[in-house]
Design a protein around this motif. Structure first.
Motif, mmCIF file in Angstrom:
data_model
loop_
_atom_site.group_PDB
_atom_site.id
_atom_site.type_symbol
_atom_site.label_atom_id
_atom_site.label_comp_id
_atom_site.label_asym_id
_atom_site.label_seq_id
_atom_site.Cartn_x
_atom_site.Cartn_y
_atom_site.Cartn_z
ATOM 1 N N THR A 190 12.610 6.409 17.362
ATOM 2 C CA THR A 190 14.029 6.216 17.064
ATOM 3 C C THR A 190 14.888 7.441 17.363
ATOM 4 O O THR A 190 16.112 7.360 17.289
ATOM 5 C CB THR A 190 14.218 5.793 15.591
ATOM 6 O OG1 THR A 190 13.594 6.765 14.750
ATOM 7 C CG2 THR A 190 13.613 4.422 15.334
ATOM 8 N N THR A 197 14.237 -5.910 8.260
ATOM 9 C CA THR A 197 14.266 -4.508 7.838
ATOM 10 C C THR A 197 14.393 -3.589 9.046
ATOM 11 O O THR A 197 15.163 -2.628 9.035
ATOM 12 C CB THR A 197 12.995 -4.159 7.032
ATOM 13 O OG1 THR A 197 12.933 -5.029 5.896
ATOM 14 C CG2 THR A 197 12.993 -2.722 6.586
ATOM 15 N N ASP A 198 13.652 -3.899 10.098
ATOM 16 C CA ASP A 198 13.732 -3.107 11.330
ATOM 17 C C ASP A 198 15.116 -3.218 11.964
ATOM 18 O O ASP A 198 15.664 -2.226 12.449
ATOM 19 C CB ASP A 198 12.672 -3.536 12.343
ATOM 20 C CG ASP A 198 11.274 -3.067 11.972
ATOM 21 O OD1 ASP A 198 11.143 -2.149 11.145
ATOM 22 O OD2 ASP A 198 10.308 -3.633 12.523
ATOM 23 N N SER A 249 17.453 -1.086 10.143
ATOM 24 C CA SER A 249 17.206 0.315 10.482
ATOM 25 C C SER A 249 17.823 0.672 11.833
ATOM 26 O O SER A 249 18.402 1.751 11.997
ATOM 27 C CB SER A 249 15.692 0.572 10.505
ATOM 28 O OG SER A 249 15.420 1.882 10.909
ATOM 29 N N SER A 277 20.698 3.421 12.549
ATOM 30 C CA SER A 277 20.553 4.488 13.552
ATOM 31 C C SER A 277 21.731 4.492 14.516
ATOM 32 O O SER A 277 22.223 5.549 14.910
ATOM 33 C CB SER A 277 19.252 4.313 14.338
ATOM 34 O OG SER A 277 18.145 4.543 13.512
#
Length: 132
Positions: free
Chosen positions: A60, A89-90, A93, A97
């Motif tokens: 990431t 959830t990913d 995220s 980011s």
């Protein structure tokens, strides 16, 4: 049926937003006269690159690198099953980011790539279920 309702709702919302003049929008993006406008009414020109997140979910730091290279947008490859499944959830995220790095996320479900030519590609209806 719920998936179709969600898609139709999104399409109607998109049509309403695209009909608004740029100065009327005060949050998010709008489209008018073939141009994308930011929340302040400025023309927005997406400049960025693809990020193969689905295949490299632990890398990431690429978001910061993409921003450092001058991009304002990143198209993020996700999958609803054909290439594994990117969890909610990913996805959250990834969005965090993007926000942290001042990037506009363009989230893409890669499952339909090649549909019509590639027999392993998912149909649009199947991909839509992933978003639901």
């Amino acid at each position: 049926m719920a998936g179709l309702a969600a898609i139709l709702t999104a399409l109607v919302a998109g049509l309403i937003l695209s009909a608004l003049p740029a100065h009327a929008a005060n949050t998010g993006f709008s489209v008018s006269g073939g141009h994308i406008y930011d929340a302040n009414g400025n023309v927005f020109i997406p400049q960025g690159i693809n990020d193969p997140y689905q295949w490299y979910p632990n890398e990431t730091s690429s978001f910061a690198d993409i921003r450092a290279a001058g991009a304002n947008t990143v198209r993020v490859v996700l999958s609803g099953g054909r290439y594994g499944t990117t969890s909610a959830t990913d996805v959250a995220s990834v969005i965090a980011s993007c926000k942290q790095n001042d990037l506009v996320c363009i989230l893409e479900d890669h499952d339909t790539t090649g549909y019509g030519d590639d027999t392993s590609a998912y149909s649009l209806a199947t991909a839509a279920q992933y978003w639901v």
